[in-house]
Design an enzyme around this catalytic site. Structure first.
Site, PDB file in Angstrom:
ATOM      1  N   ASN A  46      -9.791 -11.543  78.918  1.00  0.00           N
ATOM      2  CA  ASN A  46     -10.267 -12.657  79.031  1.00  0.00           C
ATOM      3  C   ASN A  46      -9.771 -14.130  78.336  1.00  0.00           C
ATOM      4  O   ASN A  46      -9.685 -14.925  78.754  1.00  0.00           O
ATOM      5  CB  ASN A  46     -11.956 -12.610  78.939  1.00  0.00           C
ATOM      6  CG  ASN A  46     -12.675 -11.896  79.820  1.00  0.00           C
ATOM      7  OD1 ASN A  46     -12.707 -12.395  81.233  1.00  0.00           O
ATOM      8  ND2 ASN A  46     -13.036 -10.576  79.747  1.00  0.00           N
ATOM      9  N   GLU A  47      -9.597 -13.869  76.865  1.00  0.00           N
ATOM     10  CA  GLU A  47      -8.865 -14.635  76.262  1.00  0.00           C
ATOM     11  C   GLU A  47      -7.841 -14.294  75.315  1.00  0.00           C
ATOM     12  O   GLU A  47      -7.738 -12.985  74.785  1.00  0.00           O
ATOM     13  CB  GLU A  47      -9.876 -15.307  75.415  1.00  0.00           C
ATOM     14  CG  GLU A  47     -11.096 -16.110  75.805  1.00  0.00           C
ATOM     15  CD  GLU A  47     -10.652 -17.396  76.349  1.00  0.00           C
ATOM     16  OE1 GLU A  47      -9.692 -18.020  76.245  1.00  0.00           O
ATOM     17  OE2 GLU A  47     -11.569 -17.910  77.127  1.00  0.00           O
ATOM     18  N   THR A  48      -6.622 -14.860  75.057  1.00  0.00           N
ATOM     19  CA  THR A  48      -5.812 -14.497  74.117  1.00  0.00           C
ATOM     20  C   THR A  48      -5.566 -15.976  73.055  1.00  0.00           C
ATOM     21  O   THR A  48      -5.487 -17.088  73.622  1.00  0.00           O
ATOM     22  CB  THR A  48      -4.385 -14.163  74.663  1.00  0.00           C
ATOM     23  OG1 THR A  48      -4.467 -13.177  75.500  1.00  0.00           O
ATOM     24  CG2 THR A  48      -3.193 -14.097  73.586  1.00  0.00           C
TER      25      THR A  48
END
Length: 300
Positions: A46-48
């Protein structure tokens, strides 16, 4: 070809493969915007997060979903700070500031007596906007009936850095039957077509928790569901203070949010709300655990 190492951390959990996975690339300064986006797409979390140098804070963090860059991400912040701290890149610092596209935010790092690292981040001032769309279409888009939504509380867009639609649900049992059709979201969320949807209720599985939630991603992000959300938990705490207890508010308000149960990613977010003049200060606290390192090849 360029090889980039992405460190995977699971956030809001002390147990690997629980909580919310986030990628962290330590040497973000050597990457272009396009390369950051390509890495986030290939990793698929979902996020990096990409910590880089800042001229106005101790460091800057940029956050990418597989689809686009986000102004702020709670679990992405936790993962990045935890990575830098455990790798010895923050020295003895326990208080620092991070530059984000949602503003400059303070971070506190505490180490417990059993060596657990807890990270507290202040979020942007909460904002709320009215949802004027169809309640029935909204309910159907997440696999529910309109009768599952509470009538005594408002459905509102909320943000402490990232906008999400806060949807109060009557009963905990409704969360197991939720089945989002994310592609329908933009047409329903006419005021903010890129918003995510965050249904929540006051019933919980854990008797120590205060609120239960799920988080369904905007289709533009390239993901379906966010396991345990920091920014949404923060603004949900502000919603609790503003719309649920209001004049009964005694500060500081401490809440425990549980999320991820239905997708076997059970995690916890600690939320603290304090009054600041006519506004609220929102802080979230969580921990993280390193899971593994991923090698990502970038095209030339």
């Amino acid at each position: 070809m360029k090889l980039v190492v992405v460190n995977q951390y699971d956030v809001f959990s002390k147990e690997p493969n629980k909580g919310n996975p986030a990628g962290v690339v330590i040497n973000g300064d050597v990457l272009t915007d396009q390369e950051m986006q390509e890495i986030a797409f290939k990793v698929g979390f979902n996020e990096t997060s990409f910590p880089i140098k800042s001229e106005v804070a101790d460091l800057q963090i940029r956050f990418f979903t597989p689809g686009y860059e986000m102004p702020l991400c709670g679990h992405g912040t936790m993962a990045a700070v935890y990575a830098l701290k455990t790798k010895g890149l923050l020295g003895d610092k326990t208080d620092l500031t991070i530059e984000t596209k949602a503003g400059i935010l303070p971070i506190k790092i505490n180490t417990t007596t059993d060596s657990e690292i807890l990270i507290t981040m202040k979020q942007a001032s909460p904002q709320f906007e009215e949802f004027k769309g169809s309640r029935e279409a909204l309910a159907n888009s997440i696999g529910l009936n309109v009768s599952d939504i509470r009538n005594d509380l408002p459905i509102v867009y909320g943000s402490t850095g990232t906008w999400t639609l806060l949807v109060p649900i009557k009963q905990l049992c409704a969360f197991k039957k939720m089945n989002p059709n994310n592609k329908e979201f933009p047409a329903i969320l006419k005021e903010m077509p890129k918003s995510s949807i965050h249904p929540f209720c006051m019933e919980t599985f854990d008797p120590n928790a205060d609120m239960h939630a799920r988080h369904f991603s905007s289709p533009y992000s390239g993901t379906i569901e966010d396991a345990v959300t920091g920014t949404a938990s923060g603004v949900m705490g502000a919603y609790f203070a503003k719309y649920i207890i209001d004049n009964k508010f005694v500060e500081p308000l401490h809440l425990i949010v549980e999320q991820g149960t239905e997708i076997k990613k059970n995690g916890r977010v600690m939320v603290q709300i304090s009054k600041s003049n006519e506004d609220y200060d929102v802080e979230i606290t969580g921990s993280a655990v390193h899971v593994k390192d991923l090698d990502i090849l970038l095209e030339d």
